[in-house]
Design an enzyme around this catalytic site. Structure first.
Site: not given
Ligand code: NAD
Length: 348
Positions: A237-238, A262, A267, A299
């Site tokens: 998600s974040r 992810d 990031e 991501h």
């Protein structure tokens, strides 16, 4: 002007533009390699009516001033999340923000499952072994997914898709959300519960909430302690939903059996770039990358052909919708994907 040009976006946007007169008769795209930030915003020329941004572009109050100077009327975000945008500054400046709230929930949900399947069955380790002609199986033991309890935090578009996939594996699904998804609530095998209960009972926890003040570091040291010992964490998600240091401690102590990520809270400047010849100054990401029970992708959960086409279609429709309805002068409430103090959900 489209910032942070990446080949997959350039080709999907240009392909759709070339194919559809309703778009190419009205929209000209200018792709910029640079990311938008206070340092780069001066490159925006007065000829741009709208800018198109992705998750690494940072639209803060200083950038909004530059947008005003250049008389930019719209920010067309080619993503769902917009935590990188100062929404109130844009609103005060009369700049409309539109996003792509739902483009392909399956792309992200399927990636979350792919990450977990890979980590759990150690496919990434097995792949490397076999390439080295090492056919030994020690260290590759995984667990059955059938019968496990899966905690899903956030049951909107992506979370609900993830629930359905995991239900198909024969899992029991425990959900937590501030708003119950009625379409899920009645499904056999899916139950809503308090966050503490989800944390303490789930063998696998997957995060699908947006990044908000209320969700920042929702996975912190205290909540990791509430998790079942030996549980797995998935975050597509974040990044800032997870406090990285607490996660590292949880993994080191064995309280968390493994993590599929992810997204990562720092990031920006790392993900989406080839840094293979650089020294990365962030010790936490290096520690996570080095752990055998952590699987990180940069991501890419959204990255399917279907999602890219849907992103391009919705972005073009958002642009036409805003300019056709002269939203800058109006209350902008009619735009289906508008982001602002009153947020209108997608009807896609
Ligand atoms: P959505 O809006 O459909 O669902 C989000 C859910 O979170 C909603 O049901 C909402 O009620 C719930 N929620 C909000 N605040 C909460 C809180 N404090 N506690 C509990 N629940 C809360 O969003 P979605 O389309 O499912 O996307 C979820 C997130 O996935 C996005 O915000 C974005 O950050 C992320 N995302 C990541 C990628 C990727 O490539 N990795 C791609 C798309 C989206």
């Amino acid at each position: 002007m489209c910032f942070d040009a990446k080949p997959y976006f350039v080709s999907s946007f240009n392909k759709l533009l070339a194919a559809q007169p309703k778009y190419n008769s009205r929209i000209n795209l200018k792709w910029m390699d640079t990311k938008l930030s206070a340092d780069t915003a001066s490159c925006i020329k007065d000829s741009a009516d709208a800018i198109c941004t992705f998750v690494e572009d940072k639209i803060d109050a200083a950038v909004v001033k530059e947008l005003q100077r250049a008389q930019v009327e719209m920010v067309a975000v080619r993503a769902a999340g917009y935590d990188n945008i100062d929404v109130s500054s844009c609103d005060a400046a009369g700049i409309t923000i539109c996003r792509v709230p739902t483009y392909s929930p399956s792309s992200v949900a399927e990636h979350a499952v792919a990450l977990f399947m890979t980590l759990n069955r150690k496919i990434h380790h097995a792949y490397n072994r076999v390439r080295d002609q090492n056919f030994a199986l020690h260290g590759l033991v995984g667990m059955n997914i059938k019968g496990k309890t899966v905690g899903v935090i956030g049951t909107g578009s992506i979370g609900s898709e993830f629930c359905r996939i995991m239900l198909g594996f024969g899992c029991r699904i425990l959900c937590y959300d501030v708003v119950k998804n009625e379409a899920l609530a009645g499904v056999k095998g899916i139950t809503y519960a308090a966050l503490d209960e989800v944390l303490s009972q789930a063998d696998i926890i997957s995060l699908h909430v947006p990044l908000l003040p209320s969700t920042r570091h929702i996975i912190n040291a205290a909540n990791i302690n509430r998790m079942k010992r030996g549980a797995y964490l998935i975050n597509t998600s974040r990044g800032a939903l997870v406090e990285s240091k607490a996660l590292i401690d949880g993994l080191k102590s064995g309280h968390i059996a493994g993590a599929c990520l992810d997204v990562y809270e720092l990031e920006r400047g790392l993900f989406f770039e080839d840094l293979s010849e650089e020294l990365i100054p962030d010790d936490n990401i290096l520690r996570l990358i080095g752990m055998p029970n952590v699987l990180i992708t940069a991501h890419q959960a959204f990255l399917t052909h279907e999602a890219l086409e849907a992103i391009a279609t919705t972005t073009f429709n958002n642009i036409l919708d805003v300019f056709d309805n002269n939203h800058r002068m109006s209350t902008a409430q009619n735009s289906i994907n508008k982001v602002g103090p009153v947020q209108v959900r997608s009807k896609l």
